[in-house]
Design a protein around this motif. Structure first.
Motif, mmCIF file in Angstrom:
data_model
loop_
_atom_site.group_PDB
_atom_site.id
_atom_site.type_symbol
_atom_site.label_atom_id
_atom_site.label_comp_id
_atom_site.label_asym_id
_atom_site.label_seq_id
_atom_site.Cartn_x
_atom_site.Cartn_y
_atom_site.Cartn_z
ATOM 1 N N ALA A 124 0.834 -1.205 0.000
ATOM 2 C CA ALA A 124 0.000 0.000 0.000
ATOM 3 C C ALA A 124 0.870 1.257 0.000
ATOM 4 C CB ALA A 124 -0.919 -0.013 1.216
ATOM 5 N N ALA A 125 1.940 1.235 0.804
ATOM 6 C CA ALA A 125 2.848 2.387 0.843
ATOM 7 C C ALA A 125 3.549 2.564 -0.503
ATOM 8 C CB ALA A 125 3.867 2.209 1.960
ATOM 9 N N CYS A 126 3.978 1.450 -1.101
ATOM 10 C CA CYS A 126 4.662 1.524 -2.394
ATOM 11 C C CYS A 126 3.750 2.082 -3.483
ATOM 12 C CB CYS A 126 5.154 0.138 -2.795
ATOM 13 S SG CYS A 126 6.669 -0.373 -1.972
ATOM 14 N N SER A 127 2.472 1.716 -3.431
ATOM 15 C CA SER A 127 1.532 2.214 -4.427
ATOM 16 C C SER A 127 1.445 3.734 -4.372
ATOM 17 C CB SER A 127 0.159 1.581 -4.195
ATOM 18 O OG SER A 127 -0.787 2.085 -5.111
ATOM 19 N N ALA A 128 1.397 4.276 -3.156
ATOM 20 C CA ALA A 128 1.332 5.734 -3.008
ATOM 21 C C ALA A 128 2.612 6.395 -3.493
ATOM 22 C CB ALA A 128 1.066 6.090 -1.545
ATOM 23 N N LEU A 129 3.750 5.821 -3.129
ATOM 24 C CA LEU A 129 5.025 6.410 -3.548
ATOM 25 C C LEU A 129 5.224 6.320 -5.052
ATOM 26 C CD1 LEU A 129 7.387 5.081 -0.711
ATOM 27 C CD2 LEU A 129 6.501 7.412 -0.986
ATOM 28 N N ALA A 130 4.798 5.206 -5.634
ATOM 29 C CA ALA A 130 4.913 5.064 -7.090
ATOM 30 C C ALA A 130 4.058 6.100 -7.808
ATOM 31 C CB ALA A 130 4.517 3.654 -7.517
ATOM 32 N N SER A 131 2.894 6.424 -7.246
ATOM 33 C CA SER A 131 2.044 7.455 -7.831
ATOM 34 C C SER A 131 2.714 8.817 -7.780
ATOM 35 C CB SER A 131 0.697 7.512 -7.093
ATOM 36 O OG SER A 131 -0.052 6.333 -7.302
ATOM 37 N N VAL A 132 3.402 9.095 -6.674
ATOM 38 C CA VAL A 132 4.132 10.359 -6.556
ATOM 39 C C VAL A 132 5.219 10.435 -7.629
ATOM 40 C CG1 VAL A 132 5.652 11.748 -5.105
ATOM 41 C CG2 VAL A 132 3.687 10.599 -4.097
#
Length: 241
Positions: free
Chosen positions: A206-214
């Motif tokens: 979940a954290a990686c998904s947010a960072l990848a979006s950034v």
């Protein structure tokens, strides 16, 4: 950590070395902790970076923050309060869609991994912070000392009520990857459960998904022209993780 760096690039990065990324960015896979992050920040600065970003995971200090929530703090608590570059923060924030949950406030620096809700709550009470990590404080201090703009981009990977177990710290390599030779005996002896690892993996995703979006949507503010390309070193923005 490598898992954090993969949110920016799928390229295989060497450990503890500056690598140019995109047209105007550079990445330094520093590993865990303040000293490692400080060395990375100094290396990026010495090689010509004109802005520094701390990018990766954070632990929640508030019960409302859930895995995948994005923290773009205005202040870093290192024993004193250090400001981020608010104009840079706002430009990045404007590039992110409304469905990404973004919070501001204070991000606290910790010398070690917080492995219980009690220690997290105590830090929140002492600092007024909403989240914590081990690297942003060191990068913020290096940027302040050099007079460079600084920004922290952190995604929640562990909520207030669930933290990495202390025993897991003994099986993590310097770059943050797991040492399977040490991990498997813990599982066989049931010192560590598969359920715990699955929970940690889900929260990390979940954290990686947010960072990848950034990285995908705010890449121009990170100096990244192509999210998955690793090029020759040459840039003005440096990201330590």
């Amino acid at each position: 950590m490598r898992v954090e760096a993969r949110c920016i690039t799928q390229g295989r990065l060497p450990f503890n070395e500056r690598i140019g990324l995109g047209e105007h960015g550079a990445i330094w896979l520093s590993g865990i902790g303040a000293e490692a992050a400080r060395a990375a920040a100094e290396g990026l600065r010495a090689s010509g970076a004109t802005a520094l970003m701390s990018f990766g995971f954070a632990g929640a200090l508030e019960p409302s923050l859930r895995p995948g929530n994005l923290v773009l703090p205005e202040l870093i608590h290192t024993g004193r309060l250090l400001e981020v570059d608010l104009s840079w923060r706002d430009r990045l924030r404007q590039r992110l869609p409304a469905h990404i949950s973004v919070v501001g406030g204070i991000l606290a620096a910790s010398a070690g991994v917080l492995t219980s809700g009690t220690t997290k709550s105590e830090l929140a009470q002492a600092t007024g912070a909403c989240a914590v990590d081990m690297e942003s404080g060191a990068v913020a201090e290096a940027a302040a000392h050099a007079g460079l703009p600084f920004l922290a981009v952190r995604a929640i990977s562990d909520p207030l009520e669930f933290s990495p177990p202390t025993v897991l710290l003994d099986v993590v390599r310097p770059d943050g990857s797991a040492d399977l030779a040490r991990l498997l005996p813990l599982l066989l002896r049931r010192v560590l459960t598969v359920g715990t690892l699955l929970r940690l993996a889900a929260d990390s995703r979940a954290a990686c998904s947010a960072l990848a979006s950034v990285a995908r949507l705010g890449g121009t503010e990170m100096g990244i022209a192509s999210r998955n390309s690793v090029s020759s070193p040459a840039s003005y923005r440096g990201s330590a993780r």
